[in-house]
Design a protein around this motif. Structure first.
Motif, mmCIF file in Angstrom:
data_model
loop_
_atom_site.group_PDB
_atom_site.id
_atom_site.type_symbol
_atom_site.label_atom_id
_atom_site.label_comp_id
_atom_site.label_asym_id
_atom_site.label_seq_id
_atom_site.Cartn_x
_atom_site.Cartn_y
_atom_site.Cartn_z
ATOM 1 N N TYR A 8 4.024 -25.126 -48.673
ATOM 2 C CA TYR A 8 3.482 -24.409 -47.527
ATOM 3 C C TYR A 8 2.846 -25.366 -46.517
ATOM 4 C CZ TYR A 8 4.132 -20.057 -50.099
ATOM 5 O OH TYR A 8 4.671 -18.995 -50.763
ATOM 6 N N TYR A 41 -1.235 -23.915 -36.459
ATOM 7 C CA TYR A 41 -1.437 -23.073 -37.630
ATOM 8 C C TYR A 41 -0.504 -23.501 -38.750
ATOM 9 C CZ TYR A 41 -3.767 -19.906 -34.331
ATOM 10 O OH TYR A 41 -4.603 -19.370 -33.387
ATOM 11 N N LYS A 42 -0.892 -23.177 -39.969
ATOM 12 C CA LYS A 42 -0.012 -23.405 -41.112
ATOM 13 C C LYS A 42 0.111 -22.112 -41.897
ATOM 14 C CE LYS A 42 -3.544 -25.042 -44.377
ATOM 15 N NZ LYS A 42 -3.943 -26.157 -45.268
ATOM 16 N N ARG A 43 1.213 -21.991 -42.610
ATOM 17 C CA ARG A 43 1.453 -20.789 -43.405
ATOM 18 C C ARG A 43 0.339 -20.593 -44.420
ATOM 19 N NH1 ARG A 43 6.524 -18.806 -44.731
ATOM 20 N NH2 ARG A 43 7.193 -19.729 -42.767
ATOM 21 N N ASN A 44 -0.142 -19.378 -44.507
ATOM 22 C CA ASN A 44 -1.221 -19.055 -45.428
ATOM 23 C C ASN A 44 -0.654 -18.840 -46.834
ATOM 24 O OD1 ASN A 44 -3.413 -18.058 -46.830
ATOM 25 N ND2 ASN A 44 -4.041 -16.630 -45.239
ATOM 26 N N ASP A 86 -2.004 -17.748 -49.383
ATOM 27 C CA ASP A 86 -2.595 -16.609 -50.083
ATOM 28 C C ASP A 86 -1.892 -15.292 -49.759
ATOM 29 O OD1 ASP A 86 -4.676 -18.006 -51.445
ATOM 30 O OD2 ASP A 86 -5.767 -18.151 -49.554
ATOM 31 N N ASN A 116 -3.285 -10.165 -48.719
ATOM 32 C CA ASN A 116 -4.014 -11.425 -48.743
ATOM 33 C C ASN A 116 -4.722 -11.530 -50.084
ATOM 34 O OD1 ASN A 116 -6.128 -13.445 -48.418
ATOM 35 N ND2 ASN A 116 -5.690 -13.351 -46.217
ATOM 36 N N GLU A 160 -6.686 -13.703 -51.211
ATOM 37 C CA GLU A 160 -8.064 -14.197 -51.156
ATOM 38 C C GLU A 160 -9.028 -13.083 -50.776
ATOM 39 O OE1 GLU A 160 -10.738 -17.677 -48.959
ATOM 40 O OE2 GLU A 160 -8.677 -17.283 -48.308
ATOM 41 N N TYR A 200 -0.435 -16.694 -41.054
ATOM 42 C CA TYR A 200 -0.850 -18.071 -40.843
ATOM 43 C C TYR A 200 -2.358 -18.173 -40.760
ATOM 44 C CZ TYR A 200 3.988 -19.356 -39.786
ATOM 45 O OH TYR A 200 5.328 -19.596 -39.869
ATOM 46 N N LYS A 201 -2.856 -19.392 -40.843
ATOM 47 C CA LYS A 201 -4.266 -19.656 -40.578
ATOM 48 C C LYS A 201 -4.384 -20.981 -39.830
ATOM 49 C CE LYS A 201 -5.136 -21.539 -45.245
ATOM 50 N NZ LYS A 201 -5.987 -21.361 -46.446
#
Length: 320
Positions: free
Chosen positions: A42, A54-57, A59, A95, A97, A317-318
């Motif tokens: 990821y 952004y990067k793929r989350n 979670d 999600n 998390e 994403y986050k």
């Protein structure tokens, strides 16, 4: 006016199986259907949006819920497919998390690149068409579900569809009857579907009425599927509320699910299904943005890629 279409009420059905912890009891033995998960890095999956990176989350976990009309046939490029069509598609985005979940509705008319196979499962061609048709060129079970999941993933720019659950046409009536009916208020005049469906009417739908309420549409109107999706969202909410209000013993939930199980196809394990009950789901459902167009006399829903990107950033994403 009526066309064979279906609401995916599978979130409610999963609740039936999972309330009081009966998920493992019902689903033990399903694990053999689960394919090994593909390892993904990821950290290499990045996206730039509004000047931010952004990067793929990692979670995020997704489940594709499909409502399948087994009787519907498809013909694409003179190639027939008879495994059925997915007339309702809802992607559950969870999600892990925050333990929060969101449902994204995908119109069955959404334009995608379809993979067309022959009877020997050999790829013949790839051509543009409604996403509902992809299911027809599988086996009517797990392979059809996987093919549809691949199209959803491509539509969402590579977002993985981790798992799937499909409910066949006959499951609507069975699901509604097994919980003793679903009560809702009709939002506008649908008396052409059923005289009982006049605006403002509070009705308790039995299986047959529920099937009409969520399947019917005016095939002469290009945007009729959008109206049907609104009814589907309403019905799903009412169904889930009914589930929450039920107070039954474990054995009763097991018995209820056994009535529905013949209509369900899934690659989820018992533990994965049980995990769904741990999430808090947003009451409102999100629709992919776009517009309805016409091609060769058929409705096509063209997704607005730029507006969809906003959704992807928010839910998948986050920020780095």
């Amino acid at each position: 006016m009526k066309s064979k279409n279906i609401l995916l009420v599978l979130l409610g059905l999963v609740c039936l199986a999972l309330l009081c912890g009966v998920g493992y009891t019902v689903y033990q033995g399903k694990e053999s259907q689960k394919e090994p998960a593909e390892e993904k890095d990821y950290q290499e999956e990045y996206l730039t949006y509004n000047g931010k990176k952004y990067k793929r989350n990692p979670d995020i976990y997704t489940v594709l819920f499909m409502g399948v009309d087994k009787e519907a046939q498809a013909e694409v490029g003179n190639q027939p497919g008879d495994a059925g069509q997915t007339d309702s598609l809802n992607l559950l985005v969870m999600n892990r998390e925050t333990k929060e979940g969101k449902i994204i509705q995908i119109s069955r008319d959404t334009v995608v690149d379809l993979d067309i196979y022959d009877t020997n499962n050999e790829l013949l061609m790839t051509t543009e068409g409604q996403i509902a048709l992809q299911y027809a060129f599988g086996d009517g079970k797990n392979r059809s579900c996987r093919l549809t999941g691949e199209r959803v993933s491509e539509l969402l720019g590579g977002i993985e569809v981790d798992s799937y659950i499909a409910l066949s046409l006959d499951g609507i009536a069975a699901a509604t009857d097994v919980i003793g009916g679903v009560t809702l208020t009709v939002p506008e005049d649908y008396t052409e579907i059923d005289p009982a469906f006049y605006a403002g009417a509070e009705v308790t739908l039995d299986g047959g009425m529920a099937e009409k309420y969520v399947r019917s549409r005016d095939v002469q109107s290009l945007d009729s599927n959008n109206q049907r999706m609104e009814r589907q969202s309403q019905f799903m909410g009412a169904l889930i509320q009914k589930m929450r209000n039920l107070s039954l013993e474990k054995e009763e939930y097991v018995s209820m699910y056994q009535e529905i199980e013949p209509y369900v196809t899934t690659n989820m394990t018992a533990d994965e299904l049980a995990d769904l009950a741990e999430y808090k789901y947003a009451e409102d459902m999100l629709e992919l943005p776009g517009e309805v167009t016409e091609k060769d006399g058929y409705a096509q829903f063209v997704v607005n890629a730029e507006e969809m990107k906003t959704i992807l950033v928010k839910y998948f994403y986050k920020e780095v």
